[in-house]
Design an enzyme around this catalytic site. Sequence first.
Site, PDB file in Angstrom:
ATOM      1  N   TYR A 193      30.487  43.564  23.457  1.00 53.79           N
ATOM      2  CA  TYR A 193      29.919  43.193  22.157  1.00 53.79           C
ATOM      3  C   TYR A 193      31.006  43.076  21.098  1.00 53.79           C
ATOM      4  O   TYR A 193      31.121  42.052  20.422  1.00 53.79           O
ATOM      5  CB  TYR A 193      28.879  44.234  21.745  1.00 53.79           C
ATOM      6  N   GLY A 241      14.108  37.726  17.204  1.00 53.48           N
ATOM      7  CA  GLY A 241      14.619  39.084  17.108  1.00 53.48           C
ATOM      8  C   GLY A 241      14.287  39.731  15.783  1.00 53.48           C
ATOM      9  O   GLY A 241      13.627  39.148  14.911  1.00 53.48           O
ATOM     10  N   GLY A 285      29.820  23.267  18.319  1.00 51.88           N
ATOM     11  CA  GLY A 285      29.813  21.874  18.765  1.00 51.88           C
ATOM     12  C   GLY A 285      28.648  21.100  18.178  1.00 51.88           C
ATOM     13  O   GLY A 285      28.797  19.933  17.774  1.00 51.88           O
ATOM     14  N   ASN A 311      28.816  26.479  21.655  1.00 53.11           N
ATOM     15  CA  ASN A 311      27.731  25.497  21.649  1.00 53.11           C
ATOM     16  C   ASN A 311      27.196  25.235  20.249  1.00 53.11           C
ATOM     17  O   ASN A 311      26.901  24.090  19.883  1.00 53.11           O
ATOM     18  CB  ASN A 311      26.602  25.955  22.576  1.00 53.11           C
ATOM     19  N   LYS A 356      29.392  20.485  14.538  1.00 55.42           N
ATOM     20  CA  LYS A 356      30.405  19.419  14.407  1.00 55.42           C
ATOM     21  C   LYS A 356      29.758  18.047  14.546  1.00 55.42           C
ATOM     22  O   LYS A 356      30.037  17.126  13.763  1.00 55.42           O
ATOM     23  CB  LYS A 356      31.488  19.618  15.467  1.00 55.42           C
ATOM     24  N   ASN A 372      15.823  33.262  23.873  1.00 55.26           N
ATOM     25  CA  ASN A 372      15.495  33.367  25.294  1.00 55.26           C
ATOM     26  C   ASN A 372      14.626  34.585  25.593  1.00 55.26           C
ATOM     27  O   ASN A 372      14.268  34.846  26.745  1.00 55.26           O
ATOM     28  CB  ASN A 372      16.765  33.401  26.157  1.00 55.26           C
ATOM     29  N   LEU A 382      22.329  33.724  15.290  1.00 55.52           N
ATOM     30  CA  LEU A 382      22.083  35.166  15.369  1.00 55.52           C
ATOM     31  C   LEU A 382      21.909  35.636  16.810  1.00 55.52           C
ATOM     32  O   LEU A 382      21.634  36.817  17.049  1.00 55.52           O
ATOM     33  CB  LEU A 382      20.820  35.543  14.577  1.00 55.52           C
ATOM     34  N   TYR A 424      37.510  26.351  14.172  1.00 51.40           N
ATOM     35  CA  TYR A 424      36.758  25.129  13.882  1.00 51.40           C
ATOM     36  C   TYR A 424      36.847  24.798  12.395  1.00 51.40           C
ATOM     37  O   TYR A 424      36.917  23.621  12.018  1.00 51.40           O
ATOM     38  CB  TYR A 424      35.294  25.285  14.295  1.00 51.40           C
TER      39      TYR A 424
END
Length: 318
Positions: free
Chosen positions: A151, A18, A108, A105, A111, A40, A79, A165
């Site tokens: 958004y 991006g 995780g 995700n 972590k 993606n 981002l 977290y």
Amino acid sequence: MSRNYQSRKRVLVTGGAGFLGSHLIDRLLDRGDEVVCVDNLFTGAKRNIDHLHGNPRFEFLRHDVCFPLYVEVDEIYNLACPASPIHYQYDPVQTTKTSVIGAINMLGLAKRLKCKVFQASTSEVYGDPHVHPQKEDYWGNVNPIGIRSCYDEGKRCAETLFFDYHRQMNLDVKVVRIFNTYGPRMHPADGRVVSNFIMQALKGEPITLYGDGSQTRSFCFVDDLIEGFLRLMDSEPGFAGPVNIGNPNEFTIRELAELVIELTGSSSTLDYRPLPQDDPMQRKPDIALAQSKLGWEPTVQLREGLQRTIDYFREFAA
């Protein structure tokens, strides 16, 4: 915790193809890091990273952050998310998923790897603010069921996850709130005010202003923003933010349009339209925290940055 079998840092950047991600990757590679770019390509573009494919320290993975990712890295910059209204409103459910599930995700992964993780949040968490300029301790004025909520609220939820977290798992997180940013590699059809005005001016078309043009924005050049990202990521352990990164110089939308017309030498006129739903009337960062904690402030003024951006966009208006 850095992987101890190699001195070179390996960095994951989601949304790396991006506008902002590609500039960040350039800086990371310039300082000697290895970079894994994940995108993606919903709004990212291969042309933004084409110049990197010959670099042995660059790797591209086409992947959606809504699905788990298994890589070994030392730092994560998250981002990934459509950032302009025309793109994030195209599939609002997917936008919310990208912000929330993508955050889960990446957190995780951080972590598991015991590494720092950076979240690109947004000034949109302040909504249509009742406090001006906006400081990080302002909770915002956001419509939770409006057309921009996918958004705004997605990013707010992502911030919640990052700080939970941080508190619960003792994860080293860094959260930045990005204010309006512009520069080369912006998508020419992203619907944002700078790209809209430049493309319309270069084509000699009427420049579209919503409302009476008196609403204000503060425009930060991309190079300044990325410098703020790097300083936040390298800041002292335990300092999570959130930190406003943006240019506090405030301009009306009409002033921006008039400056674009001047710099392009365009014959465009101004075309006034009704104001969209939930469009903020003012937006200006208080950057005192960034100045004190990161030693950061913007250096590129609007006229210079716009000229560099206009030069980039000329090929798209030909």
